[in-house]
Write a protein that holds these residues in place. Structure first.
Motif, PDB file in Angstrom:
ATOM      1  N   TYR A  12       3.169  -9.572  -4.716  1.00  0.00           N
ATOM      2  CA  TYR A  12       3.198  -8.120  -4.505  1.00  0.00           C
ATOM      3  C   TYR A  12       3.429  -7.436  -5.833  1.00  0.00           C
ATOM      4  O   TYR A  12       4.277  -7.842  -6.624  1.00  0.00           O
ATOM      5  CB  TYR A  12       4.303  -7.739  -3.511  1.00  0.00           C
ATOM      6  CG  TYR A  12       4.339  -6.245  -3.270  1.00  0.00           C
ATOM      7  CD1 TYR A  12       3.373  -5.632  -2.481  1.00  0.00           C
ATOM      8  CD2 TYR A  12       5.311  -5.444  -3.874  1.00  0.00           C
ATOM      9  CE1 TYR A  12       3.370  -4.266  -2.285  1.00  0.00           C
ATOM     10  CE2 TYR A  12       5.320  -4.078  -3.677  1.00  0.00           C
ATOM     11  CZ  TYR A  12       4.344  -3.495  -2.883  1.00  0.00           C
ATOM     12  OH  TYR A  12       4.344  -2.135  -2.691  1.00  0.00           O
ATOM     13  N   ARG A  13       2.642  -6.425  -6.045  1.00  0.00           N
ATOM     14  CA  ARG A  13       2.722  -5.676  -7.295  1.00  0.00           C
ATOM     15  C   ARG A  13       2.850  -4.211  -6.931  1.00  0.00           C
ATOM     16  O   ARG A  13       2.121  -3.701  -6.090  1.00  0.00           O
ATOM     17  CB  ARG A  13       1.428  -5.929  -8.075  1.00  0.00           C
ATOM     18  CG  ARG A  13       1.276  -5.125  -9.333  1.00  0.00           C
ATOM     19  CD  ARG A  13       0.000  -5.500 -10.038  1.00  0.00           C
ATOM     20  NE  ARG A  13       0.104  -6.818 -10.654  1.00  0.00           N
ATOM     21  CZ  ARG A  13      -0.833  -7.350 -11.428  1.00  0.00           C
ATOM     22  NH1 ARG A  13      -1.965  -6.702 -11.632  1.00  0.00           N
ATOM     23  NH2 ARG A  13      -0.675  -8.537 -11.969  1.00  0.00           N
ATOM     24  N   TYR A  14       3.807  -3.527  -7.575  1.00  0.00           N
ATOM     25  CA  TYR A  14       3.955  -2.084  -7.350  1.00  0.00           C
ATOM     26  C   TYR A  14       2.681  -1.380  -7.760  1.00  0.00           C
ATOM     27  O   TYR A  14       1.989  -1.833  -8.676  1.00  0.00           O
ATOM     28  CB  TYR A  14       5.120  -1.529  -8.172  1.00  0.00           C
ATOM     29  CG  TYR A  14       6.456  -1.688  -7.515  1.00  0.00           C
ATOM     30  CD1 TYR A  14       6.636  -1.409  -6.172  1.00  0.00           C
ATOM     31  CD2 TYR A  14       7.556  -2.122  -8.255  1.00  0.00           C
ATOM     32  CE1 TYR A  14       7.865  -1.567  -5.579  1.00  0.00           C
ATOM     33  CE2 TYR A  14       8.795  -2.281  -7.672  1.00  0.00           C
ATOM     34  CZ  TYR A  14       8.946  -2.004  -6.326  1.00  0.00           C
ATOM     35  OH  TYR A  14      10.171  -2.161  -5.752  1.00  0.00           O
ATOM     36  N   PRO A  15       2.365  -0.278  -7.124  1.00  0.00           N
ATOM     37  CA  PRO A  15       1.186   0.502  -7.531  1.00  0.00           C
ATOM     38  C   PRO A  15       1.178   0.766  -9.036  1.00  0.00           C
ATOM     39  O   PRO A  15       0.133   0.833  -9.659  1.00  0.00           O
ATOM     40  CB  PRO A  15       1.338   1.810  -6.740  1.00  0.00           C
ATOM     41  CG  PRO A  15       2.101   1.406  -5.520  1.00  0.00           C
ATOM     42  CD  PRO A  15       3.021   0.294  -5.943  1.00  0.00           C
ATOM     43  N   GLY A  16       2.361   0.858  -9.655  1.00  0.00           N
ATOM     44  CA  GLY A  16       2.444   1.093 -11.097  1.00  0.00           C
ATOM     45  C   GLY A  16       1.965  -0.089 -11.916  1.00  0.00           C
ATOM     46  O   GLY A  16       1.565   0.056 -13.059  1.00  0.00           O
TER      47      GLY A  16
END
Lengths: 238, 316
Positions: A12-16
């Motif tokens: 999972y990767r933050y939208p940032g």
């Protein structure tokens, strides 16, 4: 089908753009109780959010109660979430409604009959030892009592899975232990429980399987109590 | 232990639907009752916005009723040539009176016309200075009731073709102007109603938006525990409906009050014109339509806002 939750190489990767989870795989069996531990920012909360479909994995597969979350349509998310019991660190109660109304909310959403709701809510409040507080507003309760209201709301629908994110973070040790024992009791009657916490002493008091995260990855290390941190540092453990 | 209890059966969808709507009905009313001043002010603003087009509608309708009653007293004046004798004139009036589309035709001889003029105009003494009677014989033709404008016009054309007729005149220009003004006013009512209807939606939408912002955390919690959009949306839609209903009723009341206040002065004015005309307010069906418009606008204003905002509020 014995796995109630299965993570298969989930990232999972933050939208940032910042990676929170990397290549995480684990399974929780039906009827199991487990802890997710790790330092702040290790991704504990993200794991719970992914399970509750509050966010979607960037890569990998998550299957919860037979539902593959990557194929779950947005309009089916509410129905999916109704099958979970969620408990939060900050309780997330509605402060302009009575304890009874708070606990009744999940049943009201599902549209149960009035009489059944009353019976169920009282049973849930009884289970957390708050039967006399039905008509009280949450703000007049102590932190421990408020968290028990939150737990009553999570169990009132009799979910197969309870997810708790730092449920004892705002409680004193005695209250925290009581809450953790409560989860163990629900687990004994067949509910699968997953608790994100860094309260090592509680884990030692109510020992269960531990999934330890560090920097978004599952490791074999185990969480340490504050009293042992210095000792570990001198052995080069961390 | 509670958790070991058997699962519950949900009631059928109709029972669920009824129970849920009853719950939200009382919940939303309770919310209004807790902040009665704010709710009353919102309803008042909506009421005024709805009362403006409704009041204009009433005014235009009254004016066209008055105009229509004047049209019935419309007359065609046939000025006859000087060569036409009294006997021929009377016979002609009888002939015309028998035509279709004509209610009455009265012959007014030159002497009668002069006497009438002397009596009514106040220029009697000036007439004495003239040697000859300058007035032509006239046939006053009253068209039959319920004739359309085009029918009256073709009657006029037909009558002016007669050899005895010097000039046929229908003094209806002012009436046409009145109708033109009224038609503009009717369109204006439509446009104003449209604009103020939009304004009502915006007012209600804004009120609901503030309410949504104030209850943002509550909405997040509801979404967290699996509330579908319809569930979160419902109380706000009810609020919109209550505002619209309150505003519609207030608008009805305001228009009724205005017509009541104008009733006596209008009757007085009408009496000066020998008329028993009384101002007509909103009928029951007009009033109900006004309230229904308020409800529809309230609901749609709330729906648009809530749908837009709810999509943006996601649990953190």
């Amino acid at each position: 089908m014995t796995d109630l939750i299965r993570f298969d190489r989930v990232s999972y990767r933050y939208p940032g753009g910042q990676d929170v989870l990397a290549d995480v795989s684990f399974a929780i069996a039906q009827g199991e109780m487990a802890y997710i531990t790790g330092p702040s920012g290790a991704g504990k909360t993200t794991v719970l959010r992914l399970i509750a479909a509050l966010c979607r994995a960037t890569r990998g597969q998550i299957v919860v109660m037979g539902q593959n979350l990557s194929t779950l349509k947005p309009r089916h998310v509410p129905a999916f979430r109704q099958r979970l019991g969620l408990v939060f660190q900050n309780f997330n109660l509605l402060y302009d409604r009575t304890v009874f109304d708070n606990v009744a909310l999940p049943l009201v959403i599902r549209g149960y009959a009035h009489a059944d709701i009353g019976r169920r809510v009282r049973a849930a409040l009884d289970a957390v030892g708050l039967l006399g507080k039905e008509k009280v507003l949450p703000l007049t309760l102590s932190g421990g009592e408020q968290q028990r209201v939150g737990i009553a709301r999570a169990i009132v629908t009799k979910p197969a899975l309870i997810l708790a994110d730092e449920p004892t973070g705002n409680l004193d040790p005695e209250m925290a232990l009581e809450v953790m024992r409560g989860f163990a009791r629900f687990n004994e009657v067949g509910v699968t429980v997953l608790v994100a916490t860094h309260a090592i002493d509680l884990i030692e008091a109510v020992p269960r399987r531990i999934i330890h995260l560090e920097q978004g990855r599952i490791t074999d290390k185990h969480p340490l109590a504050a009293s042992k941190l210095k000792e570990a540092a001198s052995h080069g453990h961390r | 232990m509670a958790i070991a209890e058997a699962g519950l059966e949900r009631p059928n969808w109709l029972a669920r639907w009824t129970q849920e709507h009853l719950r939200v009905l009382f919940f939303s009313l309770g919310k209004l009752a807790r902040a009665p001043m704010a709710a009353a002010l919102t309803a008042l603003v909506i009421g005024i916005a709805l009362a403006l087009p409704a009041g204009l509608f009433v005014a235009v309708r009254n004016l066209s009723t008055v105009g229509y009653s004047w049209q019935e007293s419309l007359q065609i004046s046939l000025f006859l040539k000087d060569s036409v004798s009294d006997e021929r004139g009377k016979a002609l009036a009888r002939e015309i009176g028998a035509e279709t589309g004509v209610a009455r035709a009265t012959y007014i001889s030159r002497e009668q016309a002069l006497a009438e003029f002397r009596e009514l105009s106040g220029f009697g003494e000036a007439l004495d200075l003239l040697k000859d009677n300058p007035l032509p014989p006239v046939i006053a033709v009253t068209p039959a009731r319920g004739q359309t404008k085009a029918e009256v016009r073709s009657l006029l054309a037909r009558l002016s073709q007669r050899p005895e007729v010097d000039l046929a005149k229908l003094d209806q220009q002012w009436l046409e102007r009145l109708y033109a003004v009224l038609s503009i006013a009717e369109h204006a009512v439509g446009i104003i109603a449209l604009l103020l209807g939009l304004a009502v939606m915006v007012i209600i939408g804004n009120t609901i938006r503030l309410d949504i912002e104030a209850r943002r955390e509550e909405i997040e919690v509801m979404k967290l525990i699996g509330a579908p959009h319809s569930f979160v949306r419902r109380p706000f839609l009810y609020s919109g409906v209550w505002f619209g209903l309150g505003g519609g009723l207030l608008a009805w009341g305001l228009v009724a009050l205005a017509t009541h206040l104008l009733d006596a002065p209008t009757a007085q004015l009408a009496a000066l014109y020998d008329s028993t005309y009384r101002i007509a307010g909103l009928s029951l069906s007009d009033g109900l339509a006004l309230v229904a418009a308020g409800i529809v606008l309230g609901w749609s204003g709330a729906f648009a806002t809530v749908t837009h905002r709810l999509a943006q509020i996601e649990p953190r």
